[in-house]
Design an enzyme around this catalytic site. Structure first.
Site, PDB file in Angstrom:
ATOM      1  N   VAL A 147       8.641   4.628  12.561  1.00 57.23           N
ATOM      2  CA  VAL A 147       7.781   5.792  13.491  1.00 57.23           C
ATOM      3  C   VAL A 147       7.187   5.523  15.436  1.00 57.23           C
ATOM      4  CG1 VAL A 147       5.304   6.852  13.535  1.00 57.23           C
ATOM      5  CG2 VAL A 147       7.040   6.667  11.337  1.00 57.23           C
ATOM      6  N   GLY A 153       0.562  -1.387  -0.194  1.00 61.27           N
ATOM      7  CA  GLY A 153      -0.402  -0.221   0.056  1.00 61.27           C
ATOM      8  C   GLY A 153       0.381   1.298  -0.461  1.00 61.27           C
ATOM      9  N   CYS A 208      -9.022 -13.651  -1.935  1.00 57.19           N
ATOM     10  CA  CYS A 208      -8.101 -14.901  -1.373  1.00 57.19           C
ATOM     11  C   CYS A 208      -8.455 -15.607  -2.550  1.00 57.19           C
ATOM     12  CB  CYS A 208      -8.940 -15.542  -0.101  1.00 57.19           C
ATOM     13  SG  CYS A 208      -7.814 -16.557   0.842  1.00 57.19           S
ATOM     14  N   CYS A 250      -4.275 -11.686   5.884  1.00 57.68           N
ATOM     15  CA  CYS A 250      -4.124 -13.176   4.676  1.00 57.68           C
ATOM     16  C   CYS A 250      -4.953 -14.392   5.887  1.00 57.68           C
ATOM     17  CB  CYS A 250      -3.279 -13.503   4.744  1.00 57.68           C
ATOM     18  SG  CYS A 250      -3.716 -14.976   2.364  1.00 57.68           S
TER      19      CYS A 250
END
Length: 455
Positions: A115, A51, A380, A198
């Site tokens: 972070v 992403g 999936c 997943c």
């Protein structure tokens, strides 16, 4: 692929980026308190998973150099969906791994650090060394935290004496070895009491293992037992009914509401908590000769402890359609760290990334648009054999199918198995990570002309 010299140079530049000699201070005032910002960007992306890289690739091309930062400490990027095949002996682990430096977009700055804190009221994040990085827009794509310690004895047992997990880059390389060495007894598989990335992966390795036992002529000596906290083998009934039927045909024992809580490696015992629907929970112990354990997972701590978190589950609290934060309108999130109520899969991220980028780019360009909306698409590829696959595609929001191909995808398919194993990885590396692939929506529309019942 970048050369070793190029990679080394880029890593050096990254370290220098936030060093004392190159810092530029920016003043920010929040609640009458001054905040020193060491470095500021138009867009900061936290996480260099699929992403984060997809968003950063597109946005950095749009804005140019010195405008986009990707914050991630990892030396390597893994295509984790391939680990099912690695564990099943069908792919080499090296095919799932690439140096992170080779994937960072050319016009983005890579901040190779973690972070530790997000301060959305003052538009900055804090790194592990105390450096502050400011932003106009923040994209949180930090993935999910894997908590090995939450199952007593798992961390110490992993990769030894038949105990493995395809959720670890180290132990996944032991899975096939342990399956090949299996001579009989109890082959145990687990699914935890938590959200996981997943969700189909724990089921896939059960089917691959059962097939390996048949190929090695030890199936008649093996008890294949899948103990899952979940009620069902697969949550979307349209596909789950097929998976349950295949499990029955292959004599795979499925025990729902079973949560693995402890491994005792010296005695080769696994302790499960049974969550009874009525009455008190109880404990039960299984002997094992092979054990594939899936660790509990959770939001990364820095998210859960921040003002970005959903108060119920700790993931980033975003509008499920626009992927914009429900309170902080200059913050977006996608993927496993978000609270989007759909499957935490790479396939879902493809469509999420397209929606997020459309809405973020409109903001960056000052355009008023009807915001793009995410339909909950997830997929999936349910591997049920070396050359067998049930391709589940659906909306996590509605449970309805969103199938790409004009066929009944519940049917076990060798063609889809080939596509998933040999074609999809290339789309991942060359399409999703570079920002060019945003899911199969347009293909679905095209194929709708060939369906008896259009979706």
């Amino acid at each position: 692929m970048l050369s070793a010299i190029t990679i080394a140079s880029r890593n050096t530049a990254t370290r220098q980026l936030l060093s004392g000699s190159s810092k530029r201070s920016f003043a920010s005032v929040v609640n009458n308190h001054a905040v020193t910002i060491d470095k500021k960007y138009k867009v900061v992306v936290v996480g260099a998973g699929p992403g984060g890289l997809s968003v950063a690739s597109t946005i950095s091309k749009l804005l140019g150099k010195d405008q986009v930062a990707i914050i991630d400490p990892a030396q390597y990027h893994y295509y984790q969906p391939l680990w099912t095949y690695v564990g099943g002996g069908l792919k080499d682990f090296k095919e799932s791994q690439r140096p992170m430096a080779s994937l960072i977009p050319e016009k983005a700055d890579w901040v190779q650090d973690s972070v530790t804190k997000v301060e959305p009221d003052s538009n900055h994040v804090v790194l592990s060394d105390g450096t502050t990085v400011g932003y106009d827009y923040l994209v949180v794509a930090a993935g999910i935290q894997v908590n090995w310690d939450q199952i007593k004895g798992l961390k110490e047992s992993l990769g030894k004496d038949g105990v493995t997990s395809n959720y670890s880059p180290e132990s996944v390389q032991k899975t096939y070895q342990f399956l090949q060495n299996f001579k009989g007894g109890n082959a145990l598989f687990s699914y935890p009491n938590s959200a996981i990335k997943c969700p189909g992966a724990p089921t896939k390795i059960v089917f691959l293992a059962e097939e390996i036992f048949r190929m090695n002529s030890v199936r008649d000596k093996a008890n294949v037992i899948y103990n899952s906290f979940q009620e069902k083998l697969y949550g979307i009934d349209h596909y789950g009914e097929v998976i349950h039927r295949l499990a029955r045909e292959r004599s795979i024992v499925f025990n729902p509401r079973h949560e693995l809580i402890e491994i005792q490696p010296n005695d080769r015992k696994a302790i499960f908590r049974i969550h009874n629907q009525e009455g008190e929970d109880e404990l039960t112990t299984y002997d094992y000769d092979f054990l594939h354990a899936v660790p509990p997972q959770s939001p990364p701590a820095f998210i859960k402890e921040s003002k970005l978190a959903d108060p119920v589950n700790g993931f980033v609290d975003v509008d499920k359609y626009t992927l914009r934060h429900n309170k902080y309108k200059n913050v977006f999130s996608l993927g496993d760290c978000s609270n989007l109520p759909t499957g935490k899969t790479a396939a879902a991220i493809t469509v999420e990334s397209g929606v997020l980028k459309t809405n973020l780019i409109a903001d960056l360009q000052g355009k008023k648009i009807k915001e793009a909306e995410y339909d909950g698409y997830a997929s999936c590829p349910l591997v049920v054999g070396r050359k067998e696959l049930v391709l589940a595609e659906f909306s996590g929001y509605t449970g309805k199918t969103l199938e790409t191909f004009p066929m009944d995808q519940r049917k076990v398919s060798g063609f889809n198995a080939f596509i998933n194993k040999e074609i999809i990885p290339s789309i991942y590396w060359n399409g999703l990570l570079t920002g060019r692939w945003t899911g199969p929506t347009e293909f679905r529309k095209l194929f709708n002309h060939f369906r008896s019942t259009p979706q």
